[in-house]
Write a protein that holds these residues in place. Structure first.
Motif, short mmCIF file in Angstrom:
data_model
loop_
_atom_site.label_atom_id
_atom_site.label_comp_id
_atom_site.label_asym_id
_atom_site.label_seq_id
_atom_site.Cartn_x
_atom_site.Cartn_y
_atom_site.Cartn_z
N MET A 196 0.94 -1.05 -0.01
CA MET A 196 -0.02 -0.02 -0.03
C MET A 196 0.80 1.40 0.14
O MET A 196 0.74 2.38 -0.50
CB MET A 196 -1.01 -0.19 1.23
CG MET A 196 -1.64 1.32 1.45
SD MET A 196 -2.96 1.12 2.74
CE MET A 196 -3.97 -0.19 2.33
N LEU A 197 1.86 1.32 0.54
CA LEU A 197 2.79 2.37 0.84
C LEU A 197 3.86 2.69 -0.14
O LEU A 197 4.36 3.85 -0.39
CB LEU A 197 3.35 2.31 2.30
CG LEU A 197 2.27 2.54 3.54
CD1 LEU A 197 3.06 2.23 4.74
CD2 LEU A 197 1.65 4.03 3.45
N ALA A 198 4.47 1.51 -0.50
CA ALA A 198 5.94 1.70 -1.09
C ALA A 198 6.02 2.17 -2.57
O ALA A 198 5.24 1.52 -3.19
CB ALA A 198 6.53 0.26 -0.85
N ASP A 199 7.01 2.71 -2.90
CA ASP A 199 7.46 2.95 -4.22
C ASP A 199 8.45 1.90 -4.45
O ASP A 199 8.28 1.42 -5.56
CB ASP A 199 8.16 4.31 -4.39
CG ASP A 199 7.36 5.45 -4.05
OD1 ASP A 199 6.26 5.74 -4.71
OD2 ASP A 199 7.68 6.53 -3.24
N ARG A 200 9.21 1.51 -3.48
CA ARG A 200 10.09 0.35 -3.87
C ARG A 200 10.05 -0.68 -2.46
O ARG A 200 9.92 0.05 -1.21
CB ARG A 200 11.67 0.80 -4.01
CG ARG A 200 11.67 1.17 -5.52
CD ARG A 200 13.08 1.46 -5.82
NE ARG A 200 13.71 2.52 -4.98
CZ ARG A 200 14.82 2.35 -4.23
NH1 ARG A 200 15.47 1.17 -4.09
NH2 ARG A 200 15.19 3.37 -3.65
N ILE A 201 10.34 -1.81 -2.52
CA ILE A 201 10.23 -2.54 -1.30
C ILE A 201 11.49 -3.61 -1.40
O ILE A 201 12.27 -4.03 -2.47
CB ILE A 201 9.31 -3.67 -1.32
CG1 ILE A 201 7.69 -2.99 -1.33
CG2 ILE A 201 9.56 -4.63 -0.21
CD1 ILE A 201 6.56 -3.91 -1.49
N TYR A 202 12.48 -3.42 -0.22
CA TYR A 202 13.64 -4.24 -0.02
C TYR A 202 13.30 -5.47 0.70
O TYR A 202 12.81 -5.23 1.85
CB TYR A 202 14.93 -3.55 0.43
CG TYR A 202 15.42 -2.74 -0.41
CD1 TYR A 202 16.43 -3.05 -1.32
CD2 TYR A 202 15.17 -1.24 -0.33
CE1 TYR A 202 17.01 -2.02 -2.15
CE2 TYR A 202 15.76 -0.30 -1.17
CZ TYR A 202 16.56 -0.63 -1.91
OH TYR A 202 17.46 0.24 -3.04
N LEU A 203 13.39 -6.52 0.13
CA LEU A 203 13.23 -7.90 0.79
C LEU A 203 14.26 -8.33 1.70
O LEU A 203 15.38 -8.63 1.08
CB LEU A 203 12.74 -9.20 0.10
CG LEU A 203 11.35 -8.81 -0.47
CD1 LEU A 203 10.84 -10.02 -1.40
CD2 LEU A 203 10.25 -8.34 0.38
N PHE A 204 14.38 -8.45 2.72
CA PHE A 204 15.75 -9.14 3.61
C PHE A 204 15.55 -10.48 4.14
O PHE A 204 14.55 -10.87 4.34
CB PHE A 204 15.84 -8.18 5.13
CG PHE A 204 16.45 -6.72 5.02
CD1 PHE A 204 16.35 -6.15 3.78
CD2 PHE A 204 16.80 -6.01 6.00
CE1 PHE A 204 17.02 -5.14 3.69
CE2 PHE A 204 17.34 -5.09 6.08
CZ PHE A 204 17.67 -4.29 4.74
N SER A 205 16.69 -10.98 3.92
CA SER A 205 16.79 -12.43 4.47
C SER A 205 16.66 -12.46 5.94
O SER A 205 16.57 -11.60 6.60
CB SER A 205 18.15 -13.09 3.99
OG SER A 205 18.91 -12.57 4.50
N ALA A 206 16.47 -13.73 6.37
CA ALA A 206 16.48 -14.12 7.90
C ALA A 206 18.19 -13.63 8.22
O ALA A 206 18.98 -13.46 7.28
CB ALA A 206 16.36 -15.60 8.12
#
Length: 240
Positions: A196-206
């Motif tokens: 809903m909010l992002a222009d971009r998303i970074y996915l982090f690992s564990a």
């Protein structure tokens, strides 16, 4: 040039390798969201970016200047609002201005100008205990904004709110960002919130956290099918 760049940050806390060569960037007036498993080091990264903690390796650049280990350049709002219960809302939001050396009366006059914009004008002389959760978060966000208005680090600021209030706060925050043209880096575990909010998303690992994927969202609203497909893809990435 990116407004803020995190360059190859690594950090070990005690004997726990927490961040592993993290690099990311936020451009001017961009809303970037970090999504990752609990305990992967997202808040540690914010502590480093705000200068509260030094990295073991890497640097933080803002407008091309090295700000690694230096405080006072970005605003950082943690999960709890941390409003002082003995101070009114006006005096709470005036704190960052006073920390900058502005006299109390002048700081209060400046803060008053923003209260209406943030929907807090009629609550200026209330105490935090007298406000709803959403209004407390608005006060905390205003205090954060007045510390440094162009870069906001928000660590799950709406996690404690009910679903309806959270939805209202999402819309309000996007409106505020468009009005004040600030760059926001936002941590969440909620994929719907991120979409809903992002222009971009970074996915982090564990842990130790690495950037698994960077997702750039279209400025056009996703169709329900596209939304569900992207959400499923993110879940799959996080579960790997």
């Amino acid at each position: 040039m990116a407004h803020i760049r995190v360059c190859n940050i690594s950090k070990t806390l005690g004997k726990v390798h927490t961040l592993d060569h993290i690099s990311l960037e936020i451009n001017n007036n961009e809303f970037v969201v970090i999504v990752g498993p609990s305990g992967c080091g997202k808040s540690t990264l914010f502590n480093i970016m705000s200068g509260l903690m030094p990295p073991d390796q890497g640097r933080v650049e803002i407008d091309g200047v090295d700000w690694t280990g230096r405080t006072g350049r970005v605003s950082y709002m943690q999960q709890k609002d941390l409003l002082l219960p003995s101070r009114t809302i006006l005096d709470n939001v005036s704190i960052p201005l006073q920390l900058k050396g502005i006299a109390k009366n002048q700081a209060r006059q400046t803060a008053v100008q923003y209260l209406a914009e943030f929907g807090l004008e009629e609550f200026s002389h209330h105490y935090p205990r007298q406000l709803s959760g959403g209004m407390r978060q608005k006060a905390a966000l205003l205090r954060t904004y007045l510390f440094a208005s162009d870069i906001l680090l928000l660590d799950e600021p709406f996690a404690s709110l009910d679903a309806i209030t959270r939805r209202k706060m999402h819309l309000w925050l996007k409106e505020m960002q468009n009005r004040y043209h600030c760059s926001i880096l936002f941590i969440t575990h909620d994929i719907e919130e991120a979409l809903m909010l992002a222009d971009r998303i970074y996915l982090f690992s564990a842990r130790p956290a690495q950037v698994k994927q960077e997702i750039k969202l279209s400025p056009q609203e996703l169709s329900p099918v596209q939304h569900q497909h992207l959400k499923s893809s993110i879940i799959q990435q996080l579960e790997q």
